[in-house]
Design a protein around this motif. Sequence first.
Motif, PDB file in Angstrom:
ATOM      1  N   SER A 574       0.853  -1.191   0.067  1.00 56.38           N
ATOM      2  CA  SER A 574       0.076   0.093   0.000  1.00 56.38           C
ATOM      3  C   SER A 574       0.925   1.155  -0.093  1.00 56.38           C
ATOM      4  CB  SER A 574      -0.918  -0.189   1.258  1.00 56.38           C
ATOM      5  OG  SER A 574      -0.225  -0.168   2.366  1.00 56.38           O
ATOM      6  N   ALA A 576      -0.592   4.319   0.009  1.00 63.81           N
ATOM      7  CA  ALA A 576      -1.315   5.320   1.098  1.00 63.81           C
ATOM      8  C   ALA A 576      -2.289   4.420   1.989  1.00 63.81           C
ATOM      9  CB  ALA A 576      -2.198   6.154   0.351  1.00 63.81           C
ATOM     10  N   VAL A 577      -1.939   4.141   3.202  1.00 63.56           N
ATOM     11  CA  VAL A 577      -2.514   3.597   4.114  1.00 63.56           C
ATOM     12  C   VAL A 577      -3.680   4.594   4.813  1.00 63.56           C
ATOM     13  CG1 VAL A 577      -2.395   2.266   6.376  1.00 63.56           C
ATOM     14  CG2 VAL A 577      -0.556   2.307   4.694  1.00 63.56           C
ATOM     15  N   PRO A 578      -4.692   3.997   4.731  1.00 65.78           N
ATOM     16  CA  PRO A 578      -6.022   4.816   5.126  1.00 65.78           C
ATOM     17  C   PRO A 578      -5.769   5.058   6.583  1.00 65.78           C
ATOM     18  CG  PRO A 578      -6.641   2.415   4.725  1.00 65.78           C
ATOM     19  CD  PRO A 578      -5.382   2.312   4.072  1.00 65.78           C
ATOM     20  N   THR A 579      -6.183   6.600   6.829  1.00 66.70           N
ATOM     21  CA  THR A 579      -5.860   7.053   8.016  1.00 66.70           C
ATOM     22  C   THR A 579      -7.302   6.758   8.851  1.00 66.70           C
ATOM     23  OG1 THR A 579      -6.403   8.962   7.160  1.00 66.70           O
ATOM     24  CG2 THR A 579      -4.152   8.784   7.896  1.00 66.70           C
ATOM     25  N   THR A 580      -7.129   6.202   9.908  1.00 63.42           N
ATOM     26  CA  THR A 580      -8.275   5.830  10.953  1.00 63.42           C
ATOM     27  C   THR A 580      -8.860   6.769  12.101  1.00 63.42           C
ATOM     28  OG1 THR A 580      -7.125   4.405  12.129  1.00 63.42           O
ATOM     29  CG2 THR A 580      -8.210   3.222  10.374  1.00 63.42           C
ATOM     30  N   GLU A 582      -9.493  10.038  11.733  1.00 58.09           N
ATOM     31  CA  GLU A 582     -10.268  10.994  11.621  1.00 58.09           C
ATOM     32  C   GLU A 582     -11.693  10.624  11.182  1.00 58.09           C
ATOM     33  OE1 GLU A 582      -7.820  13.045   8.745  1.00 58.09           O
ATOM     34  OE2 GLU A 582      -8.988  12.474   7.306  1.00 58.09           O
ATOM     35  N   GLU A 583     -11.911   9.005  11.528  1.00 53.77           N
ATOM     36  CA  GLU A 583     -13.057   8.625  11.289  1.00 53.77           C
ATOM     37  C   GLU A 583     -14.397   9.146  12.018  1.00 53.77           C
ATOM     38  OE1 GLU A 583     -12.764   4.447  11.537  1.00 53.77           O
ATOM     39  OE2 GLU A 583     -12.131   4.172   9.359  1.00 53.77           O
ATOM     40  N   LEU A 584     -15.356   9.276  11.499  1.00 51.37           N
ATOM     41  CA  LEU A 584     -16.523   9.625  12.354  1.00 51.37           C
ATOM     42  C   LEU A 584     -17.175   8.635  13.028  1.00 51.37           C
ATOM     43  CD1 LEU A 584     -18.000  11.408   9.223  1.00 51.37           C
ATOM     44  CD2 LEU A 584     -16.834  12.559  11.010  1.00 51.37           C
ATOM     45  N   ASP A 586     -20.080   7.015  13.363  1.00 49.36           N
ATOM     46  CA  ASP A 586     -20.668   5.951  12.638  1.00 49.36           C
ATOM     47  C   ASP A 586     -19.560   4.984  12.068  1.00 49.36           C
ATOM     48  OD1 ASP A 586     -22.041   7.713   9.597  1.00 49.36           O
ATOM     49  OD2 ASP A 586     -20.005   7.797  10.825  1.00 49.36           O
ATOM     50  N   ARG A 590     -19.574   1.247  12.963  1.00 46.80           N
ATOM     51  CA  ARG A 590     -19.395   0.355  11.849  1.00 46.80           C
ATOM     52  C   ARG A 590     -18.308  -0.774  12.141  1.00 46.80           C
ATOM     53  NH1 ARG A 590     -19.461   1.388   5.832  1.00 46.80           N
ATOM     54  NH2 ARG A 590     -17.213   0.900   6.271  1.00 46.80           N
ATOM     55  N   ASP A 591     -17.317  -0.176  12.351  1.00 46.47           N
ATOM     56  CA  ASP A 591     -15.926  -0.870  12.465  1.00 46.47           C
ATOM     57  C   ASP A 591     -15.980  -2.006  13.436  1.00 46.47           C
ATOM     58  OD1 ASP A 591     -14.437   0.201  10.096  1.00 46.47           O
ATOM     59  OD2 ASP A 591     -12.479   0.441  11.453  1.00 46.47           O
ATOM     60  N   GLN A 594     -17.743  -4.544  12.541  1.00 47.25           N
ATOM     61  CA  GLN A 594     -16.960  -5.341  11.555  1.00 47.25           C
ATOM     62  C   GLN A 594     -15.648  -6.071  12.132  1.00 47.25           C
ATOM     63  OE1 GLN A 594     -15.877  -2.351   8.368  1.00 47.25           O
ATOM     64  NE2 GLN A 594     -14.052  -3.721   8.011  1.00 47.25           N
TER      65      GLN A 594
ATOM     66  N   LEU B 379     -15.441  -9.025   4.393  1.00 53.09           N
ATOM     67  CA  LEU B 379     -14.834  -8.506   5.651  1.00 53.09           C
ATOM     68  C   LEU B 379     -13.736  -9.188   5.924  1.00 53.09           C
ATOM     69  CD1 LEU B 379     -18.154  -8.622   7.916  1.00 53.09           C
ATOM     70  CD2 LEU B 379     -16.941  -6.673   7.387  1.00 53.09           C
ATOM     71  N   MET B 419     -11.144   2.491   0.172  1.00 55.02           N
ATOM     72  CA  MET B 419     -10.585   1.751   1.586  1.00 55.02           C
ATOM     73  C   MET B 419     -10.309   2.969   2.405  1.00 55.02           C
ATOM     74  SD  MET B 419      -7.958  -0.782  -0.022  1.00 55.02           S
ATOM     75  CE  MET B 419      -7.156   0.583  -0.890  1.00 55.02           C
ATOM     76  N   ASP B 421     -10.158   6.280   3.764  1.00 55.58           N
ATOM     77  CA  ASP B 421     -10.214   7.400   3.041  1.00 55.58           C
ATOM     78  C   ASP B 421      -9.209   7.587   1.826  1.00 55.58           C
ATOM     79  OD1 ASP B 421      -7.965   7.533   4.379  1.00 55.58           O
ATOM     80  OD2 ASP B 421      -7.955   9.338   5.167  1.00 55.58           O
ATOM     81  N   VAL B 422      -8.939   6.261   1.450  1.00 57.60           N
ATOM     82  CA  VAL B 422      -7.986   6.219   0.276  1.00 57.60           C
ATOM     83  C   VAL B 422      -8.916   5.490  -1.026  1.00 57.60           C
ATOM     84  CG1 VAL B 422      -5.864   4.819  -0.583  1.00 57.60           C
ATOM     85  CG2 VAL B 422      -5.838   5.912   1.579  1.00 57.60           C
ATOM     86  N   ARG B 445      -5.685   9.954  -2.121  1.00 58.32           N
ATOM     87  CA  ARG B 445      -6.283   9.989  -0.469  1.00 58.32           C
ATOM     88  C   ARG B 445      -7.480  11.312  -0.513  1.00 58.32           C
ATOM     89  NH1 ARG B 445      -4.373   8.776   4.253  1.00 58.32           N
ATOM     90  NH2 ARG B 445      -2.362   7.831   3.506  1.00 58.32           N
ATOM     91  N   PRO B 449     -13.473   9.712   4.794  1.00 57.69           N
ATOM     92  CA  PRO B 449     -13.768   8.259   4.462  1.00 57.69           C
ATOM     93  C   PRO B 449     -14.741   8.200   2.932  1.00 57.69           C
ATOM     94  CG  PRO B 449     -14.404   8.488   6.640  1.00 57.69           C
ATOM     95  CD  PRO B 449     -13.727   9.613   6.113  1.00 57.69           C
TER      96      PRO B 449
END
Lengths: 772, 614
Positions: A574, A576-580, A582-584, A586, A590-591, A594, B379, B419, B421-422, B445, B449
């Motif tokens: 990867s 760009a690893v998604p940043t977690t 700043e998640e909202l 909901d 959901r996470d 999950q 999942l 995925m 925010d990417v 990016r 999200p």
Amino acid sequence: MSANQVVESLLALSQQEELVDLPKDHSLSESEDEGDSDGERKHQKLLEAIHSLDGKNRQKLTERSEAGMKVSEFNVSSEGSGEKLVLADLLEPVKTSSFLATVKKQLNRVKSKKVVELPLNKEKIEQIHREAAFSKTSQILSKWDPVILKNRQAEQLAFPLGKEQPAIAPIEHVLSGWKARTPLEQEIFTLLHKNKQPVTDPLLTPVEKASLQAMNLEEAKMHRAELQRARALLSYYEAKAQREKKIKNKKYHKVVKKRKAKRALKDFEQLQKVNPTAALEELEKIENARIIERMSLKHQSSGKWAKSKAIMAKYDLEARQAMQEQLAKNKELTEKLQVAFESEEEEGGTKEEEEVFVPEVVNEVQKNVDGLNPWMLRSYTSDTKEVATQEDPEQLPEPAAHEVSGSEREERPVAGEEIPLRGFEERRSLRKRSELNQDAEPAGSQKTKYSSSQEVLSELRALTQKLKKNRQSRKQKASSEGTVPQVQREEPAPEEEESLLLERPERVQTSLEEVEKLGKEDCFQNKGLPRHVLEGQQSEKTPNNWPDAPKEKKKEQMIDLQNLLTTQSPSMRSLAVPTTIEELEDEEERDQRQMIKEAFAGDYVIRDFLKEKKEAAEASKPKDVDLILPGWGEWGGVGLKPSARKRCRFLIKAPEDPPRKDKNLPNVIINEKRNIHAAAHQVRVLPYPFTHHRQFERTIQTPIGFTWNTQRAFQKLTTPKVITKPGHIIKPIKAEDVGYRSSSRSDISVIQRNPKRVTTRHKKQLKKNSAD
Amino acid sequence: METAPKPGRDVPPKKDKLQTKKKKPRRYWEEETVPTAAGASPGPPPNKKNRELRPQGAKSTHILKKSRISKKPQVQKKPREWKNSESQRSLSGAQDPFPGPAPVPVEVVQKFCRIDKSRKLPQSKAKARSRLEVAEAEEEETSIKAARSELLLAEEPGFLEGEDGEDTAKICQADIVEAVDIASAAKHFDLNLRQFGPYRLNYSRTGRHLAFGGRRGHVAALDWVTKKLMCEINVMEAVRDIRFLHSEALLAVAQNRWLHIYDNQGIELHCIRRCDRVTRLEFLPFHFLLATASETGFLTYLDVSVGKIVAALNARAGRLDVMSQNPYNAVIHLGHSNGTVSLWSPAMKEPLAKILCHRGGVRAVAVDSTGTHMATSGLDHQLKVFDLRGTFQPLSTRTLPHGAGHLAFSQRGLLVAGMGDVVNIWAGQGKASPPSLEQPYLTHRLSGPVHGLQFCPFEDVLGVGHSGGITSMLVPGAAEPNFDGLESNPYRSRKQRQEWEVKALLEKVPAELICLDPRALAEVDVISLEQRKKEQIERLGYDPEAKAPFQPKPKQKGRSSTASLVKRKRKVMDEEHRDKVRQSLEQQQELQQQKEAKTKPTGAWPSALDRFVR
């Protein structure tokens, strides 16, 4: 009695009287006044009357038909001279005159003409007329057949029929019909013609062309001389060959053959040194010759010569020898060569051999890893000798060790069968190897030209056999040496097997428990994976030409569901690893869900799915019809089951369904139900000329809408079959329309208008005509 | 095959300077244009990417040159000889340097062929044979015509190429924007709408209009090329999904309770209460069906042309929130929490197929435009690409660090996954090839999200809806460069749209025709055919098409005795039997040969000559 007699006599009397009376009356009417010859004539009359009573003469007419000698003015009697009246008699004068001869001749001529036949009856005549008319009409109409056929097959018909527009010719071709008219043009063209300049094609003048075409004289001469020489040589050679062929000396031929063989051998050796590839080709040719000879079955003992020798063999030593030779040759020829390939491979080196053996093992191991039903698969993979050899070491020295697991026990009977087989196989391979060596080594020194054909070949064979004998002993040594490394090679196998054994129960467990330990599973896979890779590499190394390879693939068609879902896929590199962070809210919520799901992921997923699939398959199967009436013919009641005989008699088995579409797709359930709504839109009647639905389907496969076609193609595909011009009268087709000259109509009418009298002779003629 | 007038191509300004880092993309006209364009274009210096440019609506008329179609197009014919060649030779002496019809590339023709000639047909009568021949000739001719008019598809797809060894995924949007012309650069934009939560978005079929709805009730539609706002409302209710109907004038919004339909002014036209708690919407353009998946587990098909509910199917799999359509056959794909994806058609109460894709629940499903590939993510953090042509087996699998929540395919087969925010985009080799998941083609990016993804049709643009608003990304090579002007014309006027609407309605496909294999409709219904035949035989008491049993002719002179009759009958019977046996033997042999051919890899047997190899 007396009364009867009286009656009879009376009757007879009265009859007599009548008889007597009758001529009386008769004579009365005939000649009343003839008294003088009465007595005599009466008697005659009576006689006649009596004669006339029986049969034919009764109705004799008493009319006068011709002149008689006795002519009475009252009665014209029937009695004549007894001879027929000839016409000429009437005409014959008392004195013959030459004047009447012509008339006579004419009469003769008339007489010589045959009698006119009777006309046929009316029905017959009409029938003949009809037949003739039919044949003629159909003949006339048959010339329209091609027209009709053409029109039926035509893509489009345009009415009213008119002349077709001639195809538009390119302008240049139209112009070429142009002629010089003005004086200037004419002058120019004459000038050009005079100088033989090209008028249209300005490339070459005729002179140039001619000069090009001419051939050099010297060249031609040389060419001819060459040809002559070649022909002469050919004829010399032919003559020589013929002469040699005629020589009856056997010894001479033998010597020639031997010489040829030797020369071929030498050539081959030389060739091998100079040009190995060419030598290979030669060898292939030899091989071919051998195959051909083998196929021809020439050296069977069924030939004429062989039979005669067989008879002679008893007494003649030479014949016996010849026969033995023949048999040996036959044996040699009919030997299977395919095995040679196999052992050849072995000879190629131990490394190669190992590679050859690997695929089976690989296959087996994979199956075990699959964990579906290892021992069942085992039984049919182990039919090859490789497996047997591999299994053997562990089975013989330490049989006790394997009784640990039940699966192994199940395996054993199958393996047990393999043991004797294995011994046999080994022996055979040994033998083959030695044979091969024999084959291979002479091959090195082998020789021969294909052109020298089979005789040379057989000669060669004899030579090689001698060589073989010499080397036989050496070979055996070599082969015994060969077996040693083989045994050594086999040793690592048990280890592998053992590791398999250790692993197998766990594999089975995982498949049964449906991945409860996801984490563990991963490490299992990691364990399994490198091996997979290794094996993959090995199998890659092995030439995939090995015939077993495709077979394996086929066996593996059933994809394992477990594998399908658990295969370790390479994880993404990867950027760009998604940043977690700043998640909202909901998203977090959901996470969490999950995560929980992830933890239990795949728990029962596969099992549930398989169950569902099974149910679906069951549901789609046609059901058996049960017609059993309990208690009918036997006792019924709670706890009583109808007898087996009854059940078997009244249970109607449903027909076997075609295999399901998802039979080999473990991760798919395909609904087999028919879509009735869509089926309503499908074609359900085959149109006329087609006999099979696939033929018709092919004609409707191309779409004709403008969505799928170019405009022009669309127009062409949708042109109407028939085009009519509005406001025009469409007249029936005429002969002129299709290029025929005469109108056929008049012909028909002629026949119909004057039906002539037809006699049988005519009839025959007509028939002949119609047949023509 | 596109028959529509194709827009003319306007040559983009050529950049004369090349950045050393990037390889200069080559276009097919480059050879001619480079020297001339070099001085003419003073554009921005670095040209990193080269993307398809939106043509300016210039229309060229559809010209199809009249051409003689040869039966075998690939074979170059001999110069055509006229019968009277001497007299027909042209006066000037000039000869056609390219006589006969122009050759057509075979592969292109093959692309348009529909008849599978490899399948053998049973013996047919002469008449049927002639019909078949005609059909085949027609097919060939039309496919050749279609292949010839390929020439009219003037536009080429855009592409992005890194200099050797350079990863295209490292190229960021800013670089691309900098490299392209102004008109294309304007297609990259961000809408900062942080107030109304994560957005779902949808492009209209022509790719000209964009509608988006925020979770907190914000619904807007705009012509995104000109950035002209059509409407903007707040529905005061949670918006789950939003979708254009057949044209940009109608808008379906799945709100918290019910499904609502708005027009382009933002006026509410309908509130459909039979579709409640809808989570996802899909519109099937050729069937005029709006498919809705609801929280209650129902998949409902609404026919928007007549306003009737065609089918309401219970998926029996709980809440449905993963849905996508297969554009090839209009089958709806639903993803379930038990890791399966089910395929639905309104004609069937049960799913057409169920595919077990993941061990965990399915999070997203997408199907490409040719209907051959399906991408799913679950999942279990895996992204899989499945082959939909019969086997339903995964072609490639990839584990993603965070798992993909949203997936979408572009017209040319690019796959995008959101995925967190990417956004990652993968590209395949060609149009019909599956995207290779080895290396991402592009990554980007976003400020929040991802909540919705869609590629814009006919534009190299990817629309992403996220919690921070809407982002329009440039993705070179994503879209089909040539559009069908009669089918979906981005530049159509209002009149044209109305015209198209009428035609589309006339050509509406009935809902019950949706099935897995749309070509199955062109097949004869064999089951009912056989049924009818059986009934007919029952009714008549005999089979009218059956061959009459052999009846020996009576003969004279004592040769018609019973024994000889029986003998003759037997003879014929035996002959027939022998024929049958012969045929079956032949078939067996053929089968065996095929098997052998399969098992025997050609030319790989160890040959006798191997012994000489040193």
